[in-house]
Design an enzyme around this catalytic site. Sequence first.
Site, PDB file in Angstrom:
ATOM      1  N   THR A   1      79.898  34.906  55.661  1.00  0.00           N
ATOM      2  CA  THR A   1      79.025  35.505  54.660  1.00  0.00           C
ATOM      3  C   THR A   1      79.550  36.861  54.191  1.00  0.00           C
ATOM      4  O   THR A   1      80.294  37.533  54.913  1.00  0.00           O
ATOM      5  CB  THR A   1      77.621  35.690  55.283  1.00  0.00           C
ATOM      6  OG1 THR A   1      76.824  36.492  54.427  1.00  0.00           O
ATOM      7  CG2 THR A   1      77.685  36.388  56.629  1.00  0.00           C
ATOM      8  N   ASP A   2      79.097  37.286  53.017  1.00  0.00           N
ATOM      9  CA  ASP A   2      79.472  38.624  52.533  1.00  0.00           C
ATOM     10  C   ASP A   2      78.780  39.735  53.328  1.00  0.00           C
ATOM     11  O   ASP A   2      79.188  40.890  53.283  1.00  0.00           O
ATOM     12  CB  ASP A   2      79.166  38.776  51.029  1.00  0.00           C
ATOM     13  CG  ASP A   2      77.713  38.544  50.651  1.00  0.00           C
ATOM     14  OD1 ASP A   2      76.884  38.276  51.547  1.00  0.00           O
ATOM     15  OD2 ASP A   2      77.388  38.641  49.440  1.00  0.00           O
ATOM     16  N   GLU A   3      77.726  39.364  54.100  1.00  0.00           N
ATOM     17  CA  GLU A   3      76.953  40.403  54.799  1.00  0.00           C
ATOM     18  C   GLU A   3      77.764  41.118  55.874  1.00  0.00           C
ATOM     19  O   GLU A   3      77.394  42.207  56.299  1.00  0.00           O
ATOM     20  CB  GLU A   3      75.691  39.804  55.431  1.00  0.00           C
ATOM     21  CG  GLU A   3      74.803  39.134  54.405  1.00  0.00           C
ATOM     22  CD  GLU A   3      73.344  38.994  54.834  1.00  0.00           C
ATOM     23  OE1 GLU A   3      72.951  39.579  55.855  1.00  0.00           O
ATOM     24  OE2 GLU A   3      72.616  38.300  54.114  1.00  0.00           O
TER      25      GLU A   3
ATOM     26  N   TYR B   1      71.970  39.428  62.520  1.00  0.00           N
ATOM     27  CA  TYR B   1      72.587  38.238  61.920  1.00  0.00           C
ATOM     28  C   TYR B   1      74.026  38.531  61.511  1.00  0.00           C
ATOM     29  O   TYR B   1      74.960  37.820  61.894  1.00  0.00           O
ATOM     30  CB  TYR B   1      71.766  37.772  60.701  1.00  0.00           C
ATOM     31  CG  TYR B   1      72.532  36.828  59.786  1.00  0.00           C
ATOM     32  CD1 TYR B   1      72.876  35.552  60.205  1.00  0.00           C
ATOM     33  CD2 TYR B   1      72.922  37.226  58.499  1.00  0.00           C
ATOM     34  CE1 TYR B   1      73.601  34.680  59.377  1.00  0.00           C
ATOM     35  CE2 TYR B   1      73.634  36.374  57.668  1.00  0.00           C
ATOM     36  CZ  TYR B   1      73.970  35.104  58.117  1.00  0.00           C
ATOM     37  OH  TYR B   1      74.691  34.252  57.295  1.00  0.00           O
TER      38      TYR B   1
ATOM     39  N   LYS C   1      77.654  37.058  62.866  1.00  0.00           N
ATOM     40  CA  LYS C   1      78.624  36.360  62.003  1.00  0.00           C
ATOM     41  C   LYS C   1      79.977  37.091  62.059  1.00  0.00           C
ATOM     42  O   LYS C   1      81.030  36.463  62.091  1.00  0.00           O
ATOM     43  CB  LYS C   1      78.113  36.284  60.554  1.00  0.00           C
ATOM     44  CG  LYS C   1      76.951  35.341  60.319  1.00  0.00           C
ATOM     45  CD  LYS C   1      77.253  33.874  60.592  1.00  0.00           C
ATOM     46  CE  LYS C   1      78.171  33.246  59.575  1.00  0.00           C
ATOM     47  NZ  LYS C   1      78.318  31.779  59.827  1.00  0.00           N
TER      48      LYS C   1
HETATM   49  P1  NAD Z   1      70.656  26.830  57.308  1.00  0.00           P
HETATM   50  O1  NAD Z   1      69.872  27.700  58.235  1.00  0.00           O
HETATM   51  O2  NAD Z   1      69.981  26.182  56.158  1.00  0.00           O
HETATM   52  O3  NAD Z   1      71.338  25.640  58.157  1.00  0.00           O
HETATM   53  C1  NAD Z   1      71.919  25.850  59.405  1.00  0.00           C
HETATM   54  C2  NAD Z   1      72.097  24.494  60.095  1.00  0.00           C
HETATM   55  O4  NAD Z   1      72.733  24.725  61.356  1.00  0.00           O
HETATM   56  C3  NAD Z   1      70.786  23.763  60.370  1.00  0.00           C
HETATM   57  O5  NAD Z   1      70.881  22.402  60.004  1.00  0.00           O
HETATM   58  C4  NAD Z   1      70.610  23.913  61.881  1.00  0.00           C
HETATM   59  O6  NAD Z   1      69.912  22.820  62.476  1.00  0.00           O
HETATM   60  C5  NAD Z   1      72.054  23.971  62.347  1.00  0.00           C
HETATM   61  N1  NAD Z   1      72.182  24.659  63.648  1.00  0.00           N
HETATM   62  C6  NAD Z   1      71.638  25.853  63.998  1.00  0.00           C
HETATM   63  N2  NAD Z   1      71.952  26.141  65.276  1.00  0.00           N
HETATM   64  C7  NAD Z   1      72.744  25.126  65.725  1.00  0.00           C
HETATM   65  C8  NAD Z   1      73.392  24.857  66.965  1.00  0.00           C
HETATM   66  N3  NAD Z   1      73.279  25.702  68.005  1.00  0.00           N
HETATM   67  N4  NAD Z   1      74.131  23.739  67.075  1.00  0.00           N
HETATM   68  C9  NAD Z   1      74.240  22.870  66.033  1.00  0.00           C
HETATM   69  N5  NAD Z   1      73.625  23.055  64.854  1.00  0.00           N
HETATM   70  C10 NAD Z   1      72.886  24.173  64.698  1.00  0.00           C
HETATM   71  O7  NAD Z   1      71.892  27.708  56.858  1.00  0.00           O
HETATM   72  P2  NAD Z   1      72.684  27.747  55.461  1.00  0.00           P
HETATM   73  O8  NAD Z   1      72.008  28.702  54.571  1.00  0.00           O
HETATM   74  O9  NAD Z   1      72.958  26.381  55.008  1.00  0.00           O
HETATM   75  O10 NAD Z   1      74.043  28.438  55.939  1.00  0.00           O
HETATM   76  C11 NAD Z   1      75.116  27.640  56.436  1.00  0.00           C
HETATM   77  C12 NAD Z   1      76.279  28.555  56.809  1.00  0.00           C
HETATM   78  O11 NAD Z   1      76.705  29.284  55.673  1.00  0.00           O
HETATM   79  C13 NAD Z   1      75.927  29.593  57.876  1.00  0.00           C
HETATM   80  O12 NAD Z   1      77.045  29.743  58.715  1.00  0.00           O
HETATM   81  C14 NAD Z   1      75.682  30.871  57.069  1.00  0.00           C
HETATM   82  O13 NAD Z   1      75.976  32.010  57.837  1.00  0.00           O
HETATM   83  C15 NAD Z   1      76.663  30.689  55.934  1.00  0.00           C
HETATM   84  N6  NAD Z   1      76.317  31.338  54.646  1.00  0.00           N
HETATM   85  C16 NAD Z   1      75.082  31.145  54.080  1.00  0.00           C
HETATM   86  C17 NAD Z   1      74.790  31.717  52.845  1.00  0.00           C
HETATM   87  C18 NAD Z   1      73.449  31.509  52.156  1.00  0.00           C
HETATM   88  O14 NAD Z   1      73.187  32.155  51.148  1.00  0.00           O
HETATM   89  N7  NAD Z   1      72.585  30.635  52.643  1.00  0.00           N
HETATM   90  C19 NAD Z   1      75.758  32.507  52.203  1.00  0.00           C
HETATM   91  C20 NAD Z   1      77.006  32.696  52.816  1.00  0.00           C
HETATM   92  C21 NAD Z   1      77.262  32.090  54.037  1.00  0.00           C
HETATM   93  O1  DAU Z   2      74.601  37.202  51.331  1.00  0.00           O
HETATM   94  C1  DAU Z   2      74.658  35.976  51.986  1.00  0.00           C
HETATM   95  C2  DAU Z   2      73.425  35.792  52.847  1.00  0.00           C
HETATM   96  O2  DAU Z   2      72.342  35.513  51.969  1.00  0.00           O
HETATM   97  C3  DAU Z   2      73.571  34.693  53.890  1.00  0.00           C
HETATM   98  O3  DAU Z   2      74.582  35.037  54.791  1.00  0.00           O
HETATM   99  C4  DAU Z   2      72.251  34.485  54.649  1.00  0.00           C
HETATM  100  O4  DAU Z   2      72.368  33.389  55.537  1.00  0.00           O
HETATM  101  C5  DAU Z   2      71.158  34.209  53.635  1.00  0.00           C
HETATM  102  O5  DAU Z   2      69.915  34.099  54.305  1.00  0.00           O
HETATM  103  C6  DAU Z   2      71.092  35.320  52.579  1.00  0.00           C
HETATM  104  O6  DAU Z   2      70.620  36.552  53.164  1.00  0.00           O
HETATM  105  P1  DAU Z   2      69.558  37.505  52.419  1.00  0.00           P
HETATM  106  O7  DAU Z   2      68.877  38.328  53.441  1.00  0.00           O
HETATM  107  O8  DAU Z   2      70.179  38.195  51.264  1.00  0.00           O
HETATM  108  O9  DAU Z   2      68.565  36.361  51.819  1.00  0.00           O
HETATM  109  P2  DAU Z   2      66.971  36.273  51.712  1.00  0.00           P
HETATM  110  O10 DAU Z   2      66.664  35.075  50.881  1.00  0.00           O
HETATM  111  O11 DAU Z   2      66.311  36.375  53.051  1.00  0.00           O
HETATM  112  O12 DAU Z   2      66.596  37.571  50.898  1.00  0.00           O
HETATM  113  C7  DAU Z   2      67.124  37.849  49.609  1.00  0.00           C
HETATM  114  C8  DAU Z   2      66.644  39.221  49.189  1.00  0.00           C
HETATM  115  O13 DAU Z   2      65.224  39.149  48.946  1.00  0.00           O
HETATM  116  C9  DAU Z   2      66.831  40.293  50.236  1.00  0.00           C
HETATM  117  O14 DAU Z   2      67.151  41.521  49.607  1.00  0.00           O
HETATM  118  C10 DAU Z   2      65.472  40.393  50.932  1.00  0.00           C
HETATM  119  C11 DAU Z   2      64.502  40.048  49.800  1.00  0.00           C
HETATM  120  N1  DAU Z   2      63.275  39.347  50.222  1.00  0.00           N
HETATM  121  C12 DAU Z   2      63.406  38.228  50.979  1.00  0.00           C
HETATM  122  C13 DAU Z   2      62.284  37.530  51.388  1.00  0.00           C
HETATM  123  C14 DAU Z   2      62.403  36.293  52.246  1.00  0.00           C
HETATM  124  C15 DAU Z   2      62.024  39.804  49.802  1.00  0.00           C
HETATM  125  O15 DAU Z   2      61.930  40.815  49.065  1.00  0.00           O
HETATM  126  N2  DAU Z   2      60.925  39.113  50.190  1.00  0.00           N
HETATM  127  C16 DAU Z   2      60.989  37.998  50.987  1.00  0.00           C
HETATM  128  O16 DAU Z   2      59.919  37.417  51.340  1.00  0.00           O
END
Ligand code: NAD
Ligand code: DAU
Length: 378
Positions: free
Chosen positions: A135-137, A184, A188
Amino acid sequence: MKRNILITGGAGFIGSHVVRLFVNKYPDYHIVNLDKLTYAGNLANLKDIEDKPNYTFVRADIADLDEMRRIIARYNIDGIIHLAAESHVDRSIKDPFTFARTNVMGTLALLQAAKEYWEALPEKYEGKRFYHISTDEVYGALELTAPEGIESPFTTTASSAEHHHAYGEEFFLETTKYNPHSPYSASKASSDHFVRAYHDTYGMPTIVTNCSNNYGPYQFPEKLIPLFINNIRHRKPLPVYGKGENVRDWLFVEDHARAIDLIFHEGKNAETYNIGGFNEWKNIDIIKVIIKTVDRLLGNPEGHSIDLITYVTDRAGHDLRYAIDSRKLQRELGWEPSLQFEEGIERTVRWYLDNQEWMDNITSGEYEKYYDDMYSNR
Ligand code: NAD
Ligand code: DAU
């Protein structure tokens, strides 16, 4: 070419799009989806491909080293695309240990199991790949030097015509120093370091990509966009953290899946690629777009749901701005996002409104009960 690819976390949001893409696009590959089915994993995300002959689902925990050894050997895995993780920042603030266990120890177990299996083969690491999705975080937070936005220095065919600006001069590059702030992102970052260490120490062919915020169908409704769409539908408050001034860089999930496909096949070992769409939005602005779109599609008068906006206490350690510079990926592998943001958000809102049963099964907890019954005798 026949390949056996292990995709971890394939029942989650991004993973389900990656599994679907690979199963449909590569009939000669055997795709093994390994997922623990935590609260975030949902096999309903994969209904359309679950009966395909080149697809296998295995329920397992990536932190279980013996189980990882067994699965990698059983399916003769030669490529791993690792997405399984705990992914929600707010949960990591309440329960950091689960994040360390899955994201750090789980990634380490998977690396070690792959290393042992591949090193024992006659061809060793040849034709193998361990691709870690990050992730970019991990890069920390950027300053918001232009609160009203400045013209973006980048051009992509898909960047939004109406909203093509940046909130600062600085962007995350592949060389930006890691500086994670939340449990988190710290977990990562640690997993990314382990992946690179397995390359540098043992010669494992690894790749890491760091992507910005994804949006689209099948995202768990704890994340901003699906949560707010669902709350608007039920006329529930929309909790905006702090002043809603934080900036995120949004990419449509299918564009991320396309990038993963390209990088898995054509990326260079030991490289890092940033993935993002040059599509920065302040939370409050994107929230207004969501409200407008949901109201229009539900047939509500314009502005009907604006009163649901409720400012609440800010997230602890809330990163101010993320902005990815993905020009390396554009330059070296020719990837760029395919979708205008307006089109992506319209498709996304429409999908959640058309798939209310999917949403209701999650919010009622029905889907978790189903797995507990289905797997209780195993
Ligand atoms: P998500 O939470 O929707 O899905 C995660 C999946 O991993 C789920 O199906 C869960 O059951 C599985 N999982 C969790 N713990 C596990 C374990 N111990 N063993 C096996 N499976 C397990 O997450 P997502 O948003 O789809 O993110 C997927 C990946 O991409 C993550 O590594 C996250 O850090 C990365 N990522 C997410 C975003 C985003 O915006 N969502 C952006 C950049 C990177
Ligand atoms: O940048 C990549 C990341 O994006 C991934 O690595 C993470 O897995 C993914 O969850 C996401 O993280 P964020 O914290 O940016 O996503 P989230 O949807 O939780 O929140 C987006 C923005 O909105 C953040 O600035 C927090 C704000 N927010 C979020 C929620 C859930 C609110 O203001 N209210 C809310 O209820």
